[in-house]
Design an enzyme around this catalytic site. Sequence first.
Site, mmCIF file in Angstrom:
data_model
loop_
_atom_site.group_PDB
_atom_site.id
_atom_site.type_symbol
_atom_site.label_atom_id
_atom_site.label_comp_id
_atom_site.label_asym_id
_atom_site.label_seq_id
_atom_site.Cartn_x
_atom_site.Cartn_y
_atom_site.Cartn_z
ATOM 1 N N THR A 59 10.653 6.693 1.223
ATOM 2 C CA THR A 59 12.055 6.452 1.579
ATOM 3 C C THR A 59 13.022 7.217 0.662
ATOM 4 O O THR A 59 13.921 7.924 1.141
ATOM 5 C CB THR A 59 12.370 4.939 1.417
ATOM 6 N N HIS A 103 14.513 -1.484 6.491
ATOM 7 C CA HIS A 103 13.063 -1.584 6.671
ATOM 8 C C HIS A 103 12.764 -2.514 7.846
ATOM 9 O O HIS A 103 11.593 -2.773 8.140
ATOM 10 C CB HIS A 103 12.409 -2.172 5.419
HETATM 11 P P1 A3P Z 1 3.322 6.016 -4.974
HETATM 12 O O1 A3P Z 1 3.566 4.589 -5.364
HETATM 13 O O2 A3P Z 1 2.044 6.193 -4.211
HETATM 14 O O3 A3P Z 1 3.431 6.962 -6.110
HETATM 15 P P2 A3P Z 1 9.585 4.422 -1.176
HETATM 16 O O4 A3P Z 1 10.664 5.328 -1.617
HETATM 17 O O5 A3P Z 1 9.521 4.243 0.305
HETATM 18 O O6 A3P Z 1 9.594 3.143 -1.927
HETATM 19 O O7 A3P Z 1 8.205 5.144 -1.503
HETATM 20 C C1 A3P Z 1 7.712 5.249 -2.806
HETATM 21 C C2 A3P Z 1 6.535 6.187 -2.824
HETATM 22 O O8 A3P Z 1 6.996 7.537 -2.563
HETATM 23 C C3 A3P Z 1 5.867 6.196 -4.176
HETATM 24 O O9 A3P Z 1 4.475 6.418 -3.939
HETATM 25 C C4 A3P Z 1 6.524 7.419 -4.824
HETATM 26 O O10 A3P Z 1 5.818 7.943 -5.914
HETATM 27 C C5 A3P Z 1 6.557 8.369 -3.639
HETATM 28 N N1 A3P Z 1 7.500 9.484 -3.841
HETATM 29 C C6 A3P Z 1 8.783 9.413 -4.226
HETATM 30 N N2 A3P Z 1 9.309 10.645 -4.358
HETATM 31 C C7 A3P Z 1 8.345 11.508 -4.050
HETATM 32 C C8 A3P Z 1 8.275 12.928 -4.024
HETATM 33 N N3 A3P Z 1 9.299 13.693 -4.360
HETATM 34 N N4 A3P Z 1 7.122 13.491 -3.629
HETATM 35 C C9 A3P Z 1 6.058 12.729 -3.295
HETATM 36 N N5 A3P Z 1 6.055 11.384 -3.329
HETATM 37 C C10 A3P Z 1 7.187 10.776 -3.696
#
Ligand code: A3P
Length: 299
Positions: A59, A103
């Site tokens: 997200t 969400h």
């Molecule tokens: P992980 O916990 O597997 O590392 P959200 O924003 O929906 O909460 O999602 C969080 C997930 O997206 C986390 O995964 C986070 O590390 C990953 N994420 C955030 N920024 C990212 C990026 N630039 N590239 C890849 N994954 C990313």
Amino acid sequence: MELVKIVDEFGNKMHYKRYQGRTYHPDFLGNVGDHLTEIAAYQGQPGDVLLCTFPKSGTHWVFNMVQMIRANNYDYSGTPVVMEFQPISEVESLTSPRMYLTHLGYHSIPMAARQGNIKIIQVLRNPKDTAVSYYEFFNSMKNVAYEGTFDCFLKYFISNEFVAVGSSMFTYMKEWEEAKKDNKKLNVLYLRYEDLKKNLSENILKITKFLNLDRTEDFLRGVEENVLFERLKEKHDSNLGETERWKNNAEGGRLPVYRKGRIGDWKNKFTVAQNEMFDAVYKEKMEEMGLPLDEFVFE
Ligand code: A3P
């Protein structure tokens, strides 16, 4: 609305709000019903984009990339306003280009978005990595502090008792799949975490086209660099990432959102038995939805 506190068969305590047979996060505003009505009636403003994601699908990554593309600069946008957790007045006070998040399942998003008047960007991620990311997230949040084992969590995650979005990820997907087939007015761009990882430039271009924007190749290459995991994490870990909302809920006053950022981290967590159990549920649910098993990339 009913406040529910349960202790599962393994002794883990969980609390949530139950409304019309669905389970909602304890942070959902008020009595759930009134705020759901407000969300459904929200008209938005011309040019608004609604980000619809199942939590832990990338997200914040997508939020920041879309906002850079729209603003035509590389400013860090932090964390989006979440419709179910924040009053509509906070959405209203956003300045253009406006993008806010929900969400919630398809049936709870603003009617204006269901009618195609608000563009939607949706992000999903393979359910195994989503589950692991969720578990680690829950563990680092003071207001959730899930104390159970990953084994317990996984059973909870695939059940409709899961507090994330009013249902499990599979029910969330099923409702969206049906909507995409039945509602021709929907104006939605569907992105997958793994596609973004494997081909970010192509997806950045897709977003730019979906928003009818004209940006130079150089600028878009710059977006790619500025949304790399390390870059966003660095910004988030500075005082830019601190928010009032997270002050008391997580370490350092920041939403613990940049963890590993990889495809396939589930392999470090799932046991063989958990994987077999999950694969069986995944197969059954994907078949139910008429989706192929390779809809998601797992490694
Ligand atoms: P992980 O916990 O597997 O590392 P959200 O924003 O929906 O909460 O999602 C969080 C997930 O997206 C986390 O995964 C986070 O590390 C990953 N994420 C955030 N920024 C990212 C990026 N630039 N590239 C890849 N994954 C990313």
